[in-house]
Design a protein around this motif. Sequence first.
Motif, PDB file in Angstrom:
ATOM      1  N   ARG A  32       0.789  -1.193   0.050  1.00 31.61           N
ATOM      2  CA  ARG A  32       0.045   0.076   0.031  1.00 31.61           C
ATOM      3  C   ARG A  32       0.945   1.280   0.006  1.00 31.61           C
ATOM      4  O   ARG A  32       1.702   1.436   1.141  1.00 31.61           O
ATOM      5  CB  ARG A  32      -1.074  -0.270   1.239  1.00 31.61           C
ATOM      6  N   ILE A  33       0.801   2.069  -1.121  1.00 32.14           N
ATOM      7  CA  ILE A  33       1.568   3.215  -0.988  1.00 32.14           C
ATOM      8  C   ILE A  33       0.407   4.375  -1.448  1.00 32.14           C
ATOM      9  O   ILE A  33      -0.380   4.484  -2.541  1.00 32.14           O
ATOM     10  CB  ILE A  33       2.563   3.162  -2.294  1.00 32.14           C
ATOM     11  N   GLU A  34       0.706   5.652  -0.539  1.00 32.57           N
ATOM     12  CA  GLU A  34      -0.303   6.610  -0.814  1.00 32.57           C
ATOM     13  C   GLU A  34       0.044   7.245  -2.001  1.00 32.57           C
ATOM     14  O   GLU A  34       1.005   7.490  -2.537  1.00 32.57           O
ATOM     15  CB  GLU A  34      -0.047   7.654   0.419  1.00 32.57           C
ATOM     16  N   GLY A  35      -1.242   7.332  -2.714  1.00 34.99           N
ATOM     17  CA  GLY A  35      -0.769   8.160  -4.230  1.00 34.99           C
ATOM     18  C   GLY A  35      -0.944   7.005  -5.302  1.00 34.99           C
ATOM     19  O   GLY A  35      -0.633   7.469  -6.597  1.00 34.99           O
ATOM     20  N   ALA A  66      -2.980   3.430  -6.726  1.00 32.03           N
ATOM     21  CA  ALA A  66      -4.116   2.565  -6.545  1.00 32.03           C
ATOM     22  C   ALA A  66      -4.030   1.282  -7.380  1.00 32.03           C
ATOM     23  O   ALA A  66      -4.959   0.426  -7.137  1.00 32.03           O
ATOM     24  CB  ALA A  66      -5.400   3.106  -6.999  1.00 32.03           C
ATOM     25  N   ARG A  92       0.953  11.284  -8.347  1.00 30.63           N
ATOM     26  CA  ARG A  92       0.370  11.342  -7.020  1.00 30.63           C
ATOM     27  C   ARG A  92       0.815  11.050  -5.879  1.00 30.63           C
ATOM     28  O   ARG A  92       0.378  11.244  -4.700  1.00 30.63           O
ATOM     29  CB  ARG A  92      -1.387  10.725  -7.225  1.00 30.63           C
ATOM     30  N   VAL A  93       1.978  10.499  -5.980  1.00 31.25           N
ATOM     31  CA  VAL A  93       2.947   9.878  -4.874  1.00 31.25           C
ATOM     32  C   VAL A  93       3.355  11.205  -4.017  1.00 31.25           C
ATOM     33  O   VAL A  93       4.210  12.096  -4.762  1.00 31.25           O
ATOM     34  CB  VAL A  93       3.817   9.061  -5.204  1.00 31.25           C
ATOM     35  N   ASP A  94       3.013  11.574  -2.810  1.00 31.12           N
ATOM     36  CA  ASP A  94       3.806  12.750  -2.088  1.00 31.12           C
ATOM     37  C   ASP A  94       5.054  12.200  -1.390  1.00 31.12           C
ATOM     38  O   ASP A  94       5.364  10.854  -1.424  1.00 31.12           O
ATOM     39  CB  ASP A  94       2.712  12.990  -0.930  1.00 31.12           C
ATOM     40  N   GLU A  99       5.565  11.222   1.734  1.00 33.53           N
ATOM     41  CA  GLU A  99       5.447   9.890   2.504  1.00 33.53           C
ATOM     42  C   GLU A  99       5.209   8.700   1.718  1.00 33.53           C
ATOM     43  O   GLU A  99       5.719   7.606   1.977  1.00 33.53           O
ATOM     44  CB  GLU A  99       4.173  10.143   3.447  1.00 33.53           C
ATOM     45  N   GLY A 100       4.533   8.843   0.426  1.00 37.30           N
ATOM     46  CA  GLY A 100       4.588   7.859  -0.374  1.00 37.30           C
ATOM     47  C   GLY A 100       5.754   7.373  -0.925  1.00 37.30           C
ATOM     48  O   GLY A 100       6.236   6.119  -0.946  1.00 37.30           O
ATOM     49  N   LEU A 114      -8.848   8.016  -7.364  1.00 38.21           N
ATOM     50  CA  LEU A 114      -7.528   8.886  -6.807  1.00 38.21           C
ATOM     51  C   LEU A 114      -7.016   9.631  -8.191  1.00 38.21           C
ATOM     52  O   LEU A 114      -6.749  10.754  -7.831  1.00 38.21           O
ATOM     53  CB  LEU A 114      -6.595   7.620  -6.849  1.00 38.21           C
TER      54      LEU A 114
END
Length: 241
Positions: A6-9, A11, A40-42, A44-45, A177
């Motif tokens: 699971r990676i923020e940014g 899907a 879309r990866v920030d 934190e991602g 997303l």
Amino acid sequence: MKPTLRIEGLANVRDLGGLERTDGTVTPSGVFIRSERLERVDSEGWQAIHAHGVRTVIDLRRPDESTGQVPPAIKHIHVDLDGSDETDFWKQYEEDGRWGTPLYYLAHLQALPDKLALVLNAIADADDGAILFHCSAGWDRTGLVAAVLLRAVDVTDDAAVADYLKSFTNADAMAALHERSFEVEERQQILGRFGHTAESAFRDMYGNLDLEAWFSESCIAPETRVAIETWRGAAASLRPV
């Protein structure tokens, strides 16, 4: 059990580890990760991607699609897998919609072997660490490379098909997303016109993906072939020595 990533940014991201091979073993985790576009990866991602061991990103998109930045701690390589200048090849697939399905994969490998060779060379030459490869949706250009990597270590047909179909499962989350449609119904309708479902199209392609013949006919260096067939040394090769 196949690991969940699971990676923020993202899907449509997944580690290709944990897939069943024909000898009963599974593919190693932390070697190859596939995903959609990374815009879309920030921060934190990116930290999560780096923590997963990724040290190289390979962008498979055409030059006019490439946007966004990769942190300096991760090497960024761009390879135009499509061959955007290969207009004669793409004309028929763009006209009838097959460009967004597995129905073009084998023809691409046969007609444009140098494009895949560029990707495989980049994989073989990459620094130590996991490799994340992606296109825009993480669906078909990414799916083509994934199919080759899975076939190289004899992942079973069922496991390879299941991995491909996850992009359909993830389509709604991707649409939310990235705020755009990924044309699931259109893909299915096009496949239907050619007598296929998403599953049957990928299964047929994967079953006919003769990587042994492709390697024999391509100009791939022996060391690159070894790197692909052993997943950069992480998986024992099932090929005869």
